[in-house]
Design an enzyme around this catalytic site. Structure first.
Site, PDB file in Angstrom:
ATOM      1  N   SER A  29       0.762  -1.111   0.056  1.00 59.93           N
ATOM      2  CA  SER A  29       0.079  -0.090   0.058  1.00 59.93           C
ATOM      3  C   SER A  29       0.721   1.293  -0.100  1.00 59.93           C
ATOM      4  O   SER A  29       1.581   1.409  -1.046  1.00 59.93           O
ATOM      5  CB  SER A  29      -0.946  -0.184   1.183  1.00 59.93           C
ATOM      6  OG  SER A  29      -1.855   1.046   1.072  1.00 59.93           O
TER       7      SER A  29
ATOM      8  N   ASP B 233      -2.440   6.074  -3.354  1.00 60.35           N
ATOM      9  CA  ASP B 233      -1.301   5.395  -2.730  1.00 60.35           C
ATOM     10  C   ASP B 233      -0.943   4.283  -3.710  1.00 60.35           C
ATOM     11  O   ASP B 233      -1.479   3.998  -4.715  1.00 60.35           O
ATOM     12  CB  ASP B 233      -1.676   4.840  -1.295  1.00 60.35           C
ATOM     13  CG  ASP B 233      -2.947   4.100  -1.380  1.00 60.35           C
ATOM     14  OD1 ASP B 233      -3.478   3.877  -2.410  1.00 60.35           O
ATOM     15  OD2 ASP B 233      -3.045   3.278  -0.276  1.00 60.35           O
TER      16      ASP B 233
ATOM     17  N   ASP C  45      -1.009   1.236  -3.788  1.00 65.61           N
ATOM     18  CA  ASP C  45      -2.022   0.009  -4.464  1.00 65.61           C
ATOM     19  C   ASP C  45      -3.329   0.530  -4.910  1.00 65.61           C
ATOM     20  O   ASP C  45      -4.091   0.069  -5.358  1.00 65.61           O
ATOM     21  CB  ASP C  45      -2.072  -1.110  -3.781  1.00 65.61           C
ATOM     22  CG  ASP C  45      -3.043  -0.815  -2.316  1.00 65.61           C
ATOM     23  OD1 ASP C  45      -2.919   0.214  -2.084  1.00 65.61           O
ATOM     24  OD2 ASP C  45      -3.403  -1.501  -1.887  1.00 65.61           O
TER      25      ASP C  45
ATOM     26  N   ASP D  20      -6.018   1.905  -3.482  1.00 63.60           N
ATOM     27  CA  ASP D  20      -6.936   1.671  -2.813  1.00 63.60           C
ATOM     28  C   ASP D  20      -7.739   2.898  -2.123  1.00 63.60           C
ATOM     29  O   ASP D  20      -8.575   2.914  -1.275  1.00 63.60           O
ATOM     30  CB  ASP D  20      -7.003   0.315  -1.871  1.00 63.60           C
ATOM     31  CG  ASP D  20      -6.121   0.391  -0.893  1.00 63.60           C
ATOM     32  OD1 ASP D  20      -5.609   1.644  -0.600  1.00 63.60           O
ATOM     33  OD2 ASP D  20      -6.166  -0.268   0.144  1.00 63.60           O
TER      34      ASP D  20
END
Length: 450
Positions: free
Chosen positions: A104, A242, A244, A246
């Site tokens: 992340s 960010d 990843d 999400d």
């Protein structure tokens, strides 16, 4: 052995905590719990495997794929795509489960593994515990011959996801100029393509991943480059992801940050106007600003608060049939279209609301006024007693009475340290600081560890 799984899968230093051996053997365990326990009779289980662009994701992904295929699972390799894209694909191709390799918003040396259940949903603690139990006992399956899993490239993974996103927005983005900061992460390909396909004129920063620069001075944790780019290009708004993708934070045309609370407020009002906000309720965490609650109340929308963590937000949504929730950090879950936080979907929906109303993002965000907030961490205290000690509870009640509905108090024990976080929101920064410091003295007096 202590619990391997944290609040969002397994995360740590690649080749430190997270080794190739661990990745392979956990995948072998997951193949049993998530695959063979749910596959159709006579069929090999199927799993989607995806990753963000970290260099370590290459060897961890190879280990995960080897673990699954050696356990009789057919692997569909989706390559580098956002976490919400992996979750969507698990449902879209009706795979038995999925694996996302990402840390992340963490720096590049870290990595992580997130397992996704059938339908692209996050795992409950009980299922994670079953995977860990099998991992610890090394009770793996090792089929031979025709029963071993096959590895397939899911070549249209990103295209499927983008079509889904663009089809979800209520209003195209024609005429809008948007700056995208992709954090040199998993959104570097998908986000520009999605916004472009939705009609926006785009400028892109943070989209040159080299395996080592993910989240490095860009993305949702470093908004200054996005603010500068929005002003430079005269854009209507900016969107920051960010690593990843999400989560999503935004910047309006003046370069002012629009945080997750404001984004949720805007989307909740839009969904209520369209008659699509289930039970006229938004789910957020206890950390969301009181200003969000007050703004929603004026619009006839109820705020349901959950514990910190998007998994707890999602649990409340699923249990009660709500379809919008999220966190101040920018994790926003729109359950009609996604099973997890989706930064691309959130950004597109936010831009779509700007296009739909003809109002600048600054005006849409102004319906919510952030209450001044002070947070103080009190270390070396008995955090378990923070919610039960009579003197501490009395001090909290007295503070809430003084604030008189125009402020909020939260004492939150840390999940990992002997720390109590004292948070106060009030009408002014001075009042919030004063009340927080007074509560800190009470906590230190009564909860200090010897």
């Amino acid at each position: 052995m202590s619990r391997i799984f944290g609040t969002d899968g397994i995360r740590g230093l690649a080749n430190g905590l997270l080794t190739a051996d661990l990745a392979m053997e956990l995948s072998q365990a997951a193949a049993i719990v998530l695959g063979h326990g749910h596959a159709k009779p006579g069929a090999r289980p199927r799993a989607v495997v995806a990753r963000d662009g970290r260099a370590s994701g290459e060897f961890i992904g190879a280990a995960v794929t080897a673990g699954l295929a050696s356990s009789g699972v057919d692997v569909y390799d989706a390559g580098v795509i956002p976490t919400p894209a992996a979750a969507y694909l698990v449902a879209d191709i009706d795979a038995d489960f999925g694996v996302m390799i990402s840390a992340s918003h963490n720096p590049a040396p870290d990595n992580g593994i997130k397992f996704l259940a059938h339908g692209g949903k996050k795992l409950p603690d009980a299922i994670e515990d079953k995977i860990q139990e099998i991992y610890e006992k090394r009770e793996f399956m090792r089929p031979t011959g025709a029963q071993v899993g096959r590895i397939n490239r899911l070549s249209d993974a990103e295209d499927r996801y983008i079509l889904h996103l663009v089809g979800a927005i209520p209003q195209r983005l024609d005429g809008l100029t948007v700056v995208l900061d992709c954090a040199h992460g998993a959104a570097s390909g998908a986000s520009p393509d999605a916004f472009r396909d939705a009609g926006a004129n785009i400028h892109v920063i943070g989209a040159q991943p080299d395996g080592l620069n993910i989240n490095d001075g860009v993305g949702s944790t470093h908004l200054e480059p996005l603010k500068e780019a929005v002003l430079k290009h005269g854009a209507d708004l900016g969107i920051a992801h960010d690593g990843d993708a999400d989560r999503c934070l935004a910047v309006d045309h003046t370069g002012t940050e629009v945080d997750g609370d404001q984004i949720m407020c805007i989307l909740a009002m839009a969904m209520k106007d369209a008659g699509k906000l289930n039970q006229d309720t938004l789910v957020a965490t206890v950390m969301s600003n009181l200003g969000l609650q007050l703004a929603l109340e004026k619009q006839g929308i109820r705020l349901e608060r959950a514990a910190v963590g998007d998994r707890y937000v999602l649990e409340s949504m699923v249990a009660n049939g709500y379809n919008l929730g999220g966190e101040q950090s920018g994790h926003v879950i729109m359950a009609d279209y996604a099973t997890t936080g989706d930064g691309l979907l959130t950004g597109l929906m936010l831009a779509s609301r700007v296009a739909q109303t003809g109002m600048p993002l600054s005006e849409l965000a102004s319906v919510m006024t952030r209450m001044p907030q002070t947070m103080i961490n009190v270390a070396n205290v008995d955090k378990a007693a923070a919610k039960t000690h009579p003197e501490v509870l009395a001090a909290v009640a007295d503070t809430e009475e003084r604030l008189g509905g125009k402020g909020r108090v939260l004492l939150r024990p840390s999940g990992t340290e002997p720390v109590v976080r004292v948070m106060v929101e009030a009408a002014s920064h001075e009042e919030a600081r004063h009340e927080a410091e007074a509560l800190v003295k009470v906590v230190e007096q009564h909860l200090r560890l010897s």
